[in-house]
Design an enzyme around this catalytic site. Structure first.
Site, PDB file in Angstrom:
ATOM      1  CB  VAL A  17      -0.966   0.020   1.217  1.00 39.42           C
ATOM      2  CG1 VAL A  17      -1.862   1.247   1.165  1.00 39.42           C
ATOM      3  CG2 VAL A  17      -1.813  -1.254   1.277  1.00 39.42           C
ATOM      4  CE  LYS A 106      -6.373  -6.181   9.067  1.00 41.22           C
ATOM      5  NZ  LYS A 106      -5.549  -5.798   7.972  1.00 41.22           N
ATOM      6  N   GLY A 188      -2.210 -15.460  -4.123  1.00 41.08           N
ATOM      7  CA  GLY A 188      -1.692 -14.363  -3.297  1.00 41.08           C
ATOM      8  C   GLY A 188      -2.730 -13.723  -2.396  1.00 41.08           C
ATOM      9  CD  GLU A 191      -0.488 -12.354   4.579  1.00 41.86           C
ATOM     10  OE1 GLU A 191       0.746 -12.528   4.570  1.00 41.86           O
ATOM     11  OE2 GLU A 191      -1.046 -11.338   4.176  1.00 41.86           O
ATOM     12  CE  LYS A 206      -9.969  -6.014   7.385  1.00 38.24           C
ATOM     13  NZ  LYS A 206      -9.849  -7.023   6.333  1.00 38.24           N
TER      14      LYS A 206
HETATM   15  N1  HSE Z   1      -6.173 -10.376   4.622  1.00 36.23           N
HETATM   16  C1  HSE Z   1      -7.256  -9.469   4.428  1.00 36.23           C
HETATM   17  C2  HSE Z   1      -8.291 -10.102   3.510  1.00 36.23           C
HETATM   18  C3  HSE Z   1      -6.859  -8.171   3.810  1.00 36.23           C
HETATM   19  O1  HSE Z   1      -8.124 -11.219   3.046  1.00 36.23           O
HETATM   20  O2  HSE Z   1      -9.290  -9.449   3.290  1.00 36.23           O
HETATM   21  C4  HSE Z   1      -6.296  -7.218   4.796  1.00 36.23           C
HETATM   22  O3  HSE Z   1      -7.225  -6.888   5.780  1.00 36.23           O
END
Ligand code: HSE
Length: 447
Positions: A17, A106, A188, A191, A206
């Site tokens: 980002v 976050k 991708g 993770e 969130k």
């Molecule tokens: N890993 C999160 C997702 C994105 O798969 O939405 C970053 O918050």
């Protein structure tokens, strides 16, 4: 017209980002200056390793490893490092030195939000965080500003793209969880260690941020009820489809009255749930995110888009930067964080929703009546029952293996979590029940 001096912008972090923010800030300099009424000078980008490979090149002279000095020379600090420390101390330093802050962090807001908002309030600084939930989707500002005159009752979101990708693949392609996760990793989205996504930790952070804004109440991440989606099976997805539902990992934040105590409060929860295929959230496919908001006057609203991605999330960061910069030019106190309602945070037991239970039972006379009786004893009303083809029992004992079993899929009317838990315990203990295959919450309307 008086020309405002250029504003000094410091960027902390140049990951996927951060590097896009730097690129767009440099490429769109004139246009952004016209929108703000002052030039935006990117004075430096603090990184851990100057020579690390980056998604997009940043002029070398802007890179520094001395974040503290950079922060103290800036009017606006953009924090995109992620993690708790040193991000927390850098944001505190920025606030203390009189800068406004834009962050997409976050994890930090969900755990240390109140401390940072208090620090900003004390000196009249602003903390912007549109990128912290829902990536590119404008959802923070709508909750904070556009709906500031309304009363939000419920926020229901698909706020994790990785898990939505997996569940969507299981639904559309009939894939297993393991295969769908492997594809998400290859593309991708997931993770190498997918725990934060598939166990709902990312969505819970969130949810804490969205609930705090929606209900003017500080909702810490520890109070968010969290269940992951690793236990969702292809069979559950199939049975949901047949009944007109789709399984989604939902973050639900709602204002409700605890049926036990009569206290009005807030509950935030993250778990897999069935929603009708007619619900707008059912149309959110792939790795996309969406947040469905129900407000007293506005009614139903939905915000949809990319919940992650470098350049997409950079859009949210730059929007915040323009807002922060305009405030410098125009002056004024800005918007403080609103936690005046300070509603009690209720436990998951206060939640009232519908449920779908899948039971494997022995197929003999009277079983259905017995099970219906257990629901009735615990005050849980049955909305629909579906019995599927009896098969030879896979159960252990000789007598059971001779018996036939049936699968009962029972959808309830609204019930409290407590009543449902008591019903499940009673059903599990019944001799005619081979096993409780699954219990899933059902959200929204019946299909
Ligand atoms: N890993 C999160 C997702 C994105 O798969 O939405 C970053 O918050």
């Amino acid at each position: 017209m008086i020309e405002y001096r250029n504003l000094r912008i410091a960027l902390l972090g140049a990951g996927s980002v951060g590097s896009q923010v730097a690129r767009l800030l440099l490429e769109n300099r004139d246009e952004l200056a016209a929108r703000v009424g002052a030039g935006l000078d990117l004075i430096g980008v603090a990184v851990r390793d100057i020579d690390a490979p980056r998604d997009t090149a940043i002029p070398r002279e802007l890179l520094t490893t001395d974040a503290s000095t950079l922060i103290q020379s800036a009017d606006i600090v953009i924090e995109l490092m992620g993690g708790i420390e040193p991000a927390r101390q850098y944001i505190q330093l920025a606030i203390a030195s009189g800068a406004d802050v834009v962050t997409g962090n976050k994890a930090l807001l969900a755990t240390h939000g109140p401390e940072l908002f208090d620090a900003a309030d004390r000196v009249g600084a602003q903390l912007y965080y549109e990128a912290a939930a829902g990536g590119a989707i404008p959802i923070i500002r709508p909750l904070r500003d556009s709906l500031a005159g309304d009363r939000v009752d419920r926020v229901m979101g698909i706020v994790n793209g990785t898990t939505n990708f997996i569940l969507d693949r299981m639904d559309v392609e009939g894939d297993t969880f393991e295969n769908a996760l492997a594809v998400a990793t290859e593309l991708g989205y997931a993770e190498a260690d997918p725990t934060a996504d598939v166990e709902g930790f990312d969505a819970a952070q969130k949810a804490a941020i969205l609930a705090s804004l929606a209900f003017h109440t500080a909702v810490p991440v520890e109070s968010v009820h969290r269940e992951g989606m690793t236990t969702v099976t292809a069979a559950q997805i199939d049975s949901a489809q047949k009944a007109g539902y789709v399984v989604k990992l939902l973050a639900i934040c709602e204002r409700l009255v605890d049926p036990e105590t009569g206290i009005e409060g807030v509950v935030a929860r993250v778990h897999p749930a069935l929603i009708s295929r007619m619900h707008p959230l059912a149309a959110v496919h792939g790795a996309k995110n969406a947040v469905f908001v129900q407000a007293e006057a506005a009614g139903d609203l939905m915000f949809y888009g990319a919940g992650a991605g470098g350049v997409e999330t950079a859009s949210a960061v730059l929007g915040d930067l323009v807002s922060a910069a305009r405030r410098h030019v125009a002056g004024g106190p800005g918007t403080g964080e609103s936690t005046h309602a300070n509603l009690p945070i209720l436990g998951i037991g206060a939640v009232i929703t519908r449920y779908q239970l899948t039971l494997i039972v022995t197929d003999k006379p009277g079983v259905l009546a017995q099970i219906a009786g257990l629901f009735s004893e615990h005050g849980v009303s049955v909305e629909a029952v579906q019995q599927t083809v009896a098969t030879a029992s896979a159960a252990g004992s000789a007598s059971e293996s001779d018996a036939l079993t049936a699968t009962l899929v029972i959808v309830t009317h609204e019930a409290t979590e407590a009543a449902l838990a008591a019903t499940v315990a009673a059903v599990s203990a019944n001799d005619a029940v081979v096993r409780v295959e699954s219990v899933l919450r059902v959200e929204g309307e019946t299909p």
